[in-house]
Design a protein around this motif. Structure first.
Motif, mmCIF file in Angstrom:
data_model
loop_
_atom_site.group_PDB
_atom_site.id
_atom_site.type_symbol
_atom_site.label_atom_id
_atom_site.label_comp_id
_atom_site.label_asym_id
_atom_site.label_seq_id
_atom_site.Cartn_x
_atom_site.Cartn_y
_atom_site.Cartn_z
ATOM 1 N N VAL A 1 0.847 -1.188 0.000
ATOM 2 C CA VAL A 1 0.000 0.000 0.000
ATOM 3 C C VAL A 1 0.884 1.240 0.000
ATOM 4 O O VAL A 1 1.751 1.393 0.864
ATOM 5 N N GLU A 2 0.666 2.109 -0.970
ATOM 6 C CA GLU A 2 1.465 3.335 -1.073
ATOM 7 C C GLU A 2 0.591 4.432 -1.679
ATOM 8 O O GLU A 2 0.004 4.247 -2.743
ATOM 9 N N LYS A 3 0.508 5.558 -0.994
ATOM 10 C CA LYS A 3 -0.397 6.614 -1.460
ATOM 11 C C LYS A 3 0.217 7.529 -2.516
ATOM 12 O O LYS A 3 -0.509 8.227 -3.210
ATOM 13 N N TYR A 4 1.542 7.530 -2.641
ATOM 14 C CA TYR A 4 2.183 8.424 -3.599
ATOM 15 C C TYR A 4 2.391 7.723 -4.943
ATOM 16 O O TYR A 4 3.124 6.737 -5.035
ATOM 17 N N THR A 5 1.764 8.250 -5.967
ATOM 18 C CA THR A 5 1.860 7.663 -7.301
ATOM 19 C C THR A 5 3.301 7.650 -7.809
ATOM 20 O O THR A 5 3.736 6.693 -8.450
ATOM 21 N N SER A 6 4.035 8.711 -7.509
ATOM 22 C CA SER A 6 5.413 8.809 -7.972
ATOM 23 C C SER A 6 6.309 7.746 -7.361
ATOM 24 O O SER A 6 7.374 7.428 -7.895
ATOM 25 N N VAL A 7 5.882 7.166 -6.229
ATOM 26 C CA VAL A 7 6.653 6.118 -5.561
ATOM 27 C C VAL A 7 6.177 4.735 -5.978
ATOM 28 O O VAL A 7 6.977 3.841 -6.266
ATOM 29 N N ILE A 8 4.868 4.557 -6.035
ATOM 30 C CA ILE A 8 4.331 3.226 -6.317
ATOM 31 C C ILE A 8 4.696 2.757 -7.725
ATOM 32 O O ILE A 8 4.789 1.551 -7.980
ATOM 33 N N VAL A 9 4.947 3.676 -8.628
ATOM 34 C CA VAL A 9 5.324 3.262 -9.979
ATOM 35 C C VAL A 9 6.673 2.537 -9.954
ATOM 36 O O VAL A 9 6.905 1.608 -10.738
ATOM 37 N N SER A 10 7.554 2.913 -9.045
ATOM 38 C CA SER A 10 8.833 2.199 -8.894
ATOM 39 C C SER A 10 8.610 0.794 -8.351
ATOM 40 O O SER A 10 9.273 -0.164 -8.770
ATOM 41 N N ALA A 11 7.658 0.666 -7.419
ATOM 42 C CA ALA A 11 7.312 -0.656 -6.894
ATOM 43 C C ALA A 11 6.700 -1.528 -7.985
ATOM 44 O O ALA A 11 6.952 -2.729 -8.051
ATOM 45 N N LEU A 12 5.899 -0.922 -8.839
ATOM 46 C CA LEU A 12 5.316 -1.650 -9.963
ATOM 47 C C LEU A 12 6.405 -2.170 -10.890
ATOM 48 O O LEU A 12 6.374 -3.337 -11.317
ATOM 49 N N GLU A 13 7.370 -1.352 -11.209
ATOM 50 C CA GLU A 13 8.460 -1.758 -12.098
ATOM 51 C C GLU A 13 9.239 -2.932 -11.511
ATOM 52 O O GLU A 13 9.595 -3.878 -12.225
ATOM 53 N N LEU A 14 9.479 -2.892 -10.202
ATOM 54 C CA LEU A 14 10.203 -3.984 -9.553
ATOM 55 C C LEU A 14 9.364 -5.257 -9.544
ATOM 56 O O LEU A 14 9.887 -6.355 -9.773
ATOM 57 N N THR A 15 8.074 -5.130 -9.306
ATOM 58 C CA THR A 15 7.180 -6.286 -9.298
ATOM 59 C C THR A 15 7.095 -6.925 -10.673
ATOM 60 O O THR A 15 7.094 -8.154 -10.811
ATOM 61 N N LEU A 16 7.050 -6.107 -11.712
ATOM 62 C CA LEU A 16 7.035 -6.631 -13.079
ATOM 63 C C LEU A 16 8.340 -7.358 -13.389
ATOM 64 O O LEU A 16 8.343 -8.416 -14.027
#
Length: 215
Positions: free
Chosen positions: A69-84
């Motif tokens: 769970v992360e409220k900042y879009t600018s941060v969660i996109v990095s988590a998405l890239e790592l998950t992918l």
């Protein structure tokens, strides 16, 4: 700390609705059956940052479902890239504020909550923003199983002491308290990106587990 806007972050997130769950109208009570398609327990990390911890935990524990769970879009996109990059089937992400959790998870849908290196909000007037404040503890208790746990790590001694008092006052049971995690006997620790950075600087890492009481 001021977060930089990451160009194209919103568009990137929209391209992966199966990982960053954006359709939230009917997910409450359906995470296992409809999102993960299994009956494994669900652990969530609130304020996951760039996703290092959640991905590391998911890799080590394939029979547990993890939600970052992360409220900042600018941060969660990095988590998405790592998950992918890791292609882990047991990871999902939520771009929401922690205050929204009761509208997204049913009672008893979560077994464990991780609070890693949360913003300490050191000023007294910001106390209610701390993720270990009573307001948030009530939210967590509303979604976890009876006896569910919070696992916390931080480098901030003030926040740690505040959190221990907050957990205790709320009636939670404290265990596995470490005042220096990396010089303790706690094993299988998965580090966050902040933890790796701070430990290299020689900073002490504090850790504890708090368990909600059962009736």
């Amino acid at each position: 700390m001021r977060l930089r806007n990451k160009p194209g972050a919103h568009e990137t997130i929209k391209n992966y609705p199966n990982i960053v769950i954006s359709s939230l109208d009917h997910v409450k009570g359906s995470w296992k059956n409809e999102i993960f398609n299994n009956d494994n327990p669900i652990f969530i990390e609130i304020g996951m940052g760039k996703g290092t911890f959640i991905n590391g935990m998911a890799r080590k524990n394939p029979n547990i479902n993890f939600i970052g769970v992360e409220k900042y879009t600018s941060v969660i996109v990095s988590a998405l890239e790592l998950t992918l990059e890791n292609s882990l089937p047991n990871v999902r992400l939520l771009n929401i504020d922690a205050l929204e959790l009761p509208s997204i998870f049913a009672k008893g849908e979560i077994e464990r909550i991780y609070l890693n290196f949360s913003d300490p909000w050191p000023k007294n007037r910001h106390e209610k923003r701390r993720l270990s404040h009573e307001t948030f503890l009530r939210i967590y208790e509303d979604i976890v199983i009876p006896g569910g746990e919070i696992h916390m790590k931080t480098d901030n001694q003030g926040l740690f002491e505040y959190s221990l008092e907050s957990f205790s006052t709320y009636g939670m049971l404290l265990k596995n308290i470490s005042l220096d995690l990396h010089n303790s006997n706690i094993k299988d620790n998965v580090m966050t990106e902040y933890e790796a950075k701070f430990s290299k600087q020689g900073k002490r890492i504090y850790r504890c587990e708090a368990k909600f009481r059962t009736l």
